[in-house]
Design a protein around this motif. Structure first.
Motif, short mmCIF file in Angstrom:
data_model
loop_
_atom_site.label_atom_id
_atom_site.label_comp_id
_atom_site.label_asym_id
_atom_site.label_seq_id
_atom_site.Cartn_x
_atom_site.Cartn_y
_atom_site.Cartn_z
N THR A 18 87.61 -5.62 -163.08
CA THR A 18 87.91 -6.06 -161.77
C THR A 18 86.92 -5.85 -160.79
O THR A 18 86.87 -6.92 -159.83
N ARG A 19 86.27 -4.87 -160.98
CA ARG A 19 85.24 -4.63 -159.67
C ARG A 19 84.46 -3.78 -160.33
O ARG A 19 84.35 -2.85 -161.23
N LEU A 20 82.88 -3.88 -159.72
CA LEU A 20 81.86 -3.35 -160.25
C LEU A 20 80.88 -3.23 -159.10
O LEU A 20 80.63 -4.04 -158.39
N PHE A 21 80.04 -1.81 -158.94
CA PHE A 21 79.15 -1.57 -158.17
C PHE A 21 77.98 -0.94 -158.59
O PHE A 21 78.24 0.08 -159.63
N TRP A 22 76.61 -1.13 -158.38
CA TRP A 22 75.64 -0.30 -158.93
C TRP A 22 74.41 -0.33 -157.93
O TRP A 22 74.42 -1.31 -157.26
N ALA A 23 73.84 0.87 -158.02
CA ALA A 23 72.65 0.95 -157.05
C ALA A 23 71.69 2.10 -157.75
O ALA A 23 72.12 3.01 -158.40
N ASP A 24 70.40 1.70 -157.93
CA ASP A 24 69.51 2.51 -158.57
C ASP A 24 68.70 3.45 -157.49
O ASP A 24 68.99 3.43 -156.43
N GLU A 25 68.09 4.56 -158.15
CA GLU A 25 67.38 5.57 -157.16
C GLU A 25 66.34 4.93 -156.21
O GLU A 25 66.35 5.41 -155.05
N ILE A 26 65.60 4.05 -156.77
CA ILE A 26 64.58 3.25 -155.86
C ILE A 26 65.37 2.51 -154.65
O ILE A 26 64.77 2.60 -153.57
#
Length: 147
Positions: A18-26
């Motif tokens: 239903t919900r997803l978030f992602w962010a990488d180190e850079i």
């Protein structure tokens, strides 16, 4: 292996995303440098195949280029969904942008006011001009004085 990769999601009772978030180190490092410019953008685009909305988080660098710093997928464009996404973003990055530019989505407006209470919310000029042209064009075409 990235030490500072953020990934959060929720599923419903049927186990569907239903919900997803992602962010990488850079992206996180970039955001900390770009945050000084006080510009961040939230724009949503529907992804009809999966019945979800793609919400990229984009900052503007000192060369006026867009830099993606995170992204989300939402199954609904509700206040609750946007609030969840912004809270996860804030937990991941640790600091809110000084300015957020969005389209005129009322649910997003309320979520920003709730989560980013010290952030200035501005509307995207492109969306304003597009709506203005659509409304003025229709008004002129329907007005008997202009025929």
């Amino acid at each position: 292996m990235h030490d500072d990769f953020s990934f959060e999601y929720t599923v419903n009772d049927n186990g569907e995303l239903t919900r997803l978030f992602w962010a990488d180190e850079i992206s996180k490092k970039n955001y900390l440098h770009l945050e000084i410019l006080s510009h961040s953008m939230l724009l949503s685009r529907p992804i009809s195949l999966y019945k979800m909305v793609f919400v990229p988080f984009t900052a503007i660098d000192n060369h006026c280029r867009n830099i993606t710093v995170g992204a989300g997928l939402l199954s609904s464009e509700s206040i609750e969904s946007y609030t969840w996404l912004l809270k996860v973003f804030l937990d991941s990055f640790g600091v809110a942008a000084k300015v957020v530019v969005t389209n005129q989505d009322p649910a997003m407006k309320q979520a920003i006011a709730s989560v980013f209470s010290n952030t200035r919310h501005r509307l995207c000029m492109w969306h304003i001009m597009k709506k203005l042209a659509d409304k003025v064009g229709v008004a002129l075409c329907n007005n008997e004085d202009f025929k």
